[in-house]
Design a protein around this motif. Structure first.
Motif, PDB file in Angstrom:
ATOM      1  N   GLU A 168      -6.730  13.421  -9.294  1.00  0.00           N
ATOM      2  CA  GLU A 168      -6.352  13.498 -10.715  1.00  0.00           C
ATOM      3  C   GLU A 168      -4.931  14.035 -10.904  1.00  0.00           C
ATOM      4  N   ASP A 169      -4.464  14.883  -9.984  1.00  0.00           N
ATOM      5  CA  ASP A 169      -3.149  15.501 -10.099  1.00  0.00           C
ATOM      6  C   ASP A 169      -2.052  14.769  -9.341  1.00  0.00           C
ATOM      7  N   ASP A 170      -2.415  13.875  -8.434  1.00  0.00           N
ATOM      8  CA  ASP A 170      -1.429  13.238  -7.564  1.00  0.00           C
ATOM      9  C   ASP A 170      -1.911  11.839  -7.192  1.00  0.00           C
ATOM     10  N   PHE A 171      -1.374  10.839  -7.920  1.00  0.00           N
ATOM     11  CA  PHE A 171      -1.802   9.473  -7.635  1.00  0.00           C
ATOM     12  C   PHE A 171      -0.686   8.482  -7.936  1.00  0.00           C
ATOM     13  N   VAL A 172      -0.840   7.278  -7.442  1.00  0.00           N
ATOM     14  CA  VAL A 172       0.086   6.187  -7.706  1.00  0.00           C
ATOM     15  C   VAL A 172      -0.345   5.525  -9.017  1.00  0.00           C
TER      16      VAL A 172
ATOM     17  N   SER B 219       0.852  -1.189   0.000  1.00  0.00           N
ATOM     18  CA  SER B 219       0.000   0.000   0.000  1.00  0.00           C
ATOM     19  C   SER B 219       0.883   1.232   0.000  1.00  0.00           C
ATOM     20  N   VAL B 220       0.397   2.282  -0.648  1.00  0.00           N
ATOM     21  CA  VAL B 220       1.122   3.544  -0.750  1.00  0.00           C
ATOM     22  C   VAL B 220       0.168   4.653  -0.350  1.00  0.00           C
ATOM     23  N   GLU B 221       0.591   5.486   0.595  1.00  0.00           N
ATOM     24  CA  GLU B 221      -0.236   6.634   0.981  1.00  0.00           C
ATOM     25  C   GLU B 221      -0.208   7.655  -0.151  1.00  0.00           C
TER      26      GLU B 221
ATOM     27  N   ALA C  33      -4.209   3.093  -3.269  1.00  0.00           N
ATOM     28  CA  ALA C  33      -3.182   2.272  -3.911  1.00  0.00           C
ATOM     29  C   ALA C  33      -2.822   1.145  -2.961  1.00  0.00           C
ATOM     30  N   ALA C  34      -3.547   0.038  -3.047  1.00  0.00           N
ATOM     31  CA  ALA C  34      -3.316  -1.106  -2.167  1.00  0.00           C
ATOM     32  C   ALA C  34      -3.695  -2.384  -2.888  1.00  0.00           C
TER      33      ALA C  34
END
Length: 87
Positions: A15-19, A8-10, A46-47
């Motif tokens: 839309e502008d900031d994602f994994v 998992s990623v915090e 994101a898991a």
């Protein structure tokens, strides 16, 4: 030997900031590429959880590629015991 894996990623997952993706590598396996999980803002988070096969005790490495092109890395040593017992 099959072991459980959760990555998992915090991230705000906007839309502008994602994994975009998380790639998992097992450094001691004959083929080090274990899995790649793709994400989008619609994923919400994101898991991912799965099971992976490991040939022996080794480092498992996760590479998270972000929408801005940056990459984050984390690793953990995973101990594999034969026969389900031992230390």
């Amino acid at each position: 030997n099959s072991v459980p894996l959760t990555v998992s990623v915090e991230s705000p997952m906007s839309e502008d900031d994602f994994v975009e993706a998380v790639t998992v590598l097992a450094t001691g396996n004959p083929n080090i590429d274990v899995a790649t999980f793709q994400f989008s803002p619609a994923s919400g988070q994101a898991a991912a959880t799965t099971r992976i096969r490991l040939a022996k005790t080794q480092d498992v490495v996760a590479l998270a590629r972000m929408s801005d092109g940056s990459v984050y890395i984390d690793r953990a040593e995973v101990k594999v015991t034969l026969g389900g017992c031992g230390g």
